[in-house]
Design a protein around this motif. Structure first.
Motif, PDB file in Angstrom:
ATOM      1  N   ALA A  41       9.516   9.429   8.362  1.00 23.93           N
ATOM      2  CA  ALA A  41       9.972   8.048   8.535  1.00 23.93           C
ATOM      3  C   ALA A  41       8.809   7.075   8.416  1.00 23.93           C
ATOM      4  O   ALA A  41       8.933   6.028   7.756  1.00 23.93           O
ATOM      5  N   LEU A  42       7.673   7.397   9.010  1.00 28.12           N
ATOM      6  CA  LEU A  42       6.505   6.517   8.915  1.00 28.12           C
ATOM      7  C   LEU A  42       6.012   6.393   7.474  1.00 28.12           C
ATOM      8  O   LEU A  42       5.657   5.309   7.018  1.00 28.12           O
ATOM      9  N   PHE A  43       6.000   7.499   6.745  1.00 28.28           N
ATOM     10  CA  PHE A  43       5.545   7.473   5.362  1.00 28.28           C
ATOM     11  C   PHE A  43       6.504   6.664   4.492  1.00 28.28           C
ATOM     12  O   PHE A  43       6.082   5.800   3.716  1.00 28.28           O
ATOM     13  N   VAL A  44       7.806   6.914   4.618  1.00 30.96           N
ATOM     14  CA  VAL A  44       8.789   6.225   3.777  1.00 30.96           C
ATOM     15  C   VAL A  44       8.825   4.725   4.096  1.00 30.96           C
ATOM     16  O   VAL A  44       8.844   3.890   3.183  1.00 30.96           O
ATOM     17  N   LEU A  45       8.819   4.380   5.373  1.00 25.09           N
ATOM     18  CA  LEU A  45       8.865   2.961   5.740  1.00 25.09           C
ATOM     19  C   LEU A  45       7.627   2.214   5.278  1.00 25.09           C
ATOM     20  O   LEU A  45       7.721   1.084   4.769  1.00 25.09           O
ATOM     21  N   SER A  46       6.456   2.815   5.428  1.00 24.89           N
ATOM     22  CA  SER A  46       5.236   2.145   4.975  1.00 24.89           C
ATOM     23  C   SER A  46       5.188   2.049   3.450  1.00 24.89           C
ATOM     24  O   SER A  46       4.737   1.044   2.897  1.00 24.89           O
ATOM     25  N   LEU A  47       5.689   3.058   2.748  1.00 22.87           N
ATOM     26  CA  LEU A  47       5.715   3.002   1.285  1.00 22.87           C
ATOM     27  C   LEU A  47       6.669   1.911   0.801  1.00 22.87           C
ATOM     28  O   LEU A  47       6.335   1.157  -0.129  1.00 22.87           O
ATOM     29  N   VAL A  48       7.821   1.790   1.434  1.00 19.68           N
ATOM     30  CA  VAL A  48       8.769   0.736   1.066  1.00 19.68           C
ATOM     31  C   VAL A  48       8.166  -0.648   1.339  1.00 19.68           C
ATOM     32  O   VAL A  48       8.309  -1.571   0.523  1.00 19.68           O
ATOM     33  N   ALA A  49       7.480  -0.780   2.467  1.00 21.38           N
ATOM     34  CA  ALA A  49       6.862  -2.069   2.796  1.00 21.38           C
ATOM     35  C   ALA A  49       5.782  -2.433   1.779  1.00 21.38           C
ATOM     36  O   ALA A  49       5.708  -3.585   1.327  1.00 21.38           O
ATOM     37  N   VAL A  50       4.954  -1.485   1.391  1.00 15.69           N
ATOM     38  CA  VAL A  50       3.899  -1.746   0.411  1.00 15.69           C
ATOM     39  C   VAL A  50       4.497  -2.121  -0.937  1.00 15.69           C
ATOM     40  O   VAL A  50       4.033  -3.068  -1.595  1.00 15.69           O
ATOM     41  N   MET A  51       5.524  -1.415  -1.353  1.00 14.47           N
ATOM     42  CA  MET A  51       6.139  -1.726  -2.645  1.00 14.47           C
ATOM     43  C   MET A  51       6.824  -3.089  -2.621  1.00 14.47           C
ATOM     44  O   MET A  51       6.792  -3.816  -3.612  1.00 14.47           O
ATOM     45  N   ALA A  52       7.426  -3.443  -1.485  1.00 12.64           N
ATOM     46  CA  ALA A  52       8.062  -4.759  -1.376  1.00 12.64           C
ATOM     47  C   ALA A  52       7.026  -5.879  -1.418  1.00 12.64           C
ATOM     48  O   ALA A  52       7.217  -6.892  -2.105  1.00 12.64           O
ATOM     49  N   VAL A  53       5.917  -5.699  -0.715  1.00 14.03           N
ATOM     50  CA  VAL A  53       4.857  -6.715  -0.734  1.00 14.03           C
ATOM     51  C   VAL A  53       4.266  -6.832  -2.132  1.00 14.03           C
ATOM     52  O   VAL A  53       4.030  -7.940  -2.626  1.00 14.03           O
ATOM     53  N   ASN A  54       4.033  -5.709  -2.795  1.00 14.54           N
ATOM     54  CA  ASN A  54       3.494  -5.753  -4.162  1.00 14.54           C
ATOM     55  C   ASN A  54       4.456  -6.453  -5.111  1.00 14.54           C
ATOM     56  O   ASN A  54       4.025  -7.183  -6.004  1.00 14.54           O
ATOM     57  N   ARG A  55       5.740  -6.230  -4.934  1.00 13.56           N
ATOM     58  CA  ARG A  55       6.721  -6.828  -5.845  1.00 13.56           C
ATOM     59  C   ARG A  55       6.858  -8.329  -5.607  1.00 13.56           C
ATOM     60  O   ARG A  55       6.868  -9.113  -6.552  1.00 13.56           O
ATOM     61  N   TRP A  56       6.993  -8.733  -4.344  1.00 13.21           N
ATOM     62  CA  TRP A  56       7.256 -10.135  -4.042  1.00 13.21           C
ATOM     63  C   TRP A  56       5.991 -11.003  -4.005  1.00 13.21           C
ATOM     64  O   TRP A  56       6.009 -12.166  -4.342  1.00 13.21           O
ATOM     65  N   ARG A  57       4.892 -10.445  -3.586  1.00  9.25           N
ATOM     66  CA  ARG A  57       3.657 -11.227  -3.448  1.00  9.25           C
ATOM     67  C   ARG A  57       2.839 -11.226  -4.734  1.00  9.25           C
ATOM     68  O   ARG A  57       2.362 -12.249  -5.179  1.00  9.25           O
ATOM     69  N   PHE A  58       2.653 -10.022  -5.300  1.00 14.00           N
ATOM     70  CA  PHE A  58       1.764  -9.897  -6.460  1.00 14.00           C
ATOM     71  C   PHE A  58       2.522  -9.701  -7.779  1.00 14.00           C
ATOM     72  O   PHE A  58       1.898  -9.567  -8.817  1.00 14.00           O
ATOM     73  N   HIS A  59       3.845  -9.613  -7.729  1.00 15.93           N
ATOM     74  CA  HIS A  59       4.699  -9.463  -8.913  1.00 15.93           C
ATOM     75  C   HIS A  59       4.322  -8.240  -9.740  1.00 15.93           C
ATOM     76  O   HIS A  59       4.240  -8.295 -10.958  1.00 15.93           O
ATOM     77  N   ARG A  60       4.057  -7.131  -9.039  1.00 16.81           N
ATOM     78  CA  ARG A  60       3.757  -5.861  -9.713  1.00 16.81           C
ATOM     79  C   ARG A  60       4.805  -4.833  -9.310  1.00 16.81           C
ATOM     80  O   ARG A  60       5.346  -4.881  -8.215  1.00 16.81           O
ATOM     81  N   ASN A  61       5.046  -3.882 -10.191  1.00 20.61           N
ATOM     82  CA  ASN A  61       5.923  -2.753  -9.860  1.00 20.61           C
ATOM     83  C   ASN A  61       5.054  -1.582  -9.394  1.00 20.61           C
ATOM     84  O   ASN A  61       4.050  -1.264 -10.017  1.00 20.61           O
ATOM     85  N   GLY A  62       5.454  -0.936  -8.316  1.00 15.24           N
ATOM     86  CA  GLY A  62       4.727   0.229  -7.831  1.00 15.24           C
ATOM     87  C   GLY A  62       3.620  -0.125  -6.866  1.00 15.24           C
ATOM     88  O   GLY A  62       3.449  -1.273  -6.472  1.00 15.24           O
ATOM     89  N   ALA A  63       2.852   0.897  -6.504  1.00 14.06           N
ATOM     90  CA  ALA A  63       1.747   0.735  -5.566  1.00 14.06           C
ATOM     91  C   ALA A  63       0.548   1.525  -6.083  1.00 14.06           C
ATOM     92  O   ALA A  63       0.673   2.391  -6.943  1.00 14.06           O
ATOM     93  N   SER A  64      -0.612   1.229  -5.534  1.00 14.24           N
ATOM     94  CA  SER A  64      -1.839   1.923  -5.916  1.00 14.24           C
ATOM     95  C   SER A  64      -1.743   3.397  -5.541  1.00 14.24           C
ATOM     96  O   SER A  64      -1.253   3.752  -4.459  1.00 14.24           O
ATOM     97  N   GLN A  65      -2.216   4.259  -6.436  1.00 16.92           N
ATOM     98  CA  GLN A  65      -2.161   5.696  -6.162  1.00 16.92           C
ATOM     99  C   GLN A  65      -3.045   6.068  -4.977  1.00 16.92           C
ATOM    100  O   GLN A  65      -2.727   7.001  -4.226  1.00 16.92           O
ATOM    101  N   HIS A  66      -4.124   5.341  -4.774  1.00 19.36           N
ATOM    102  CA  HIS A  66      -5.007   5.625  -3.640  1.00 19.36           C
ATOM    103  C   HIS A  66      -4.339   5.251  -2.321  1.00 19.36           C
ATOM    104  O   HIS A  66      -4.493   5.946  -1.314  1.00 19.36           O
TER     105      HIS A  66
END
Length: 89
Positions: A41-66
């Motif tokens: 749950a912690l991994f999935v929720l944090s991954l969803v949050a990062v992808m949402a911030v990247n999409r809405w704030r930086f207008h990118r799809n996906g997240a950094s592999q690191h």
């Protein structure tokens, strides 16, 4: 007679007592859930949050592999701590 002896042996076995104490439904305790629920749950929720911030704030799809690797390693450490706490309890 055999059932009585097996029942008495079950009461003396600490492994059986520990397993029955950690079964779900005994009390509302995070350690009573299956061990993988909290880290997943912690991994999935944090991954969803990062992808949402990247999409809405930086207008990118996906997240950094690191970043994803770091979150996965963090989830593995949390899983290890949960398993250790279950064994200690």
């Amino acid at each position: 007679m055999i059932a009585i002896n097996a029942d008495a042996a079950e009461r003396r076995d600490p492994a059986v007592a520990a397993c029955s104490a950690a079964m779900p439904g005994d009390d509302m305790n995070l350690l009573s859930l299956p061990w993988w629920c909290l880290p997943a749950a912690l991994f999935v929720l944090s991954l969803v949050a990062v992808m949402a911030v990247n999409r809405w704030r930086f207008h990118r799809n996906g997240a950094s592999q690191h970043l994803v690797l770091g979150m996965f390693v963090s989830a593995c450490w949390i899983a290890a701590v949960v398993v250790i706490l279950q064994r200690v309890q």
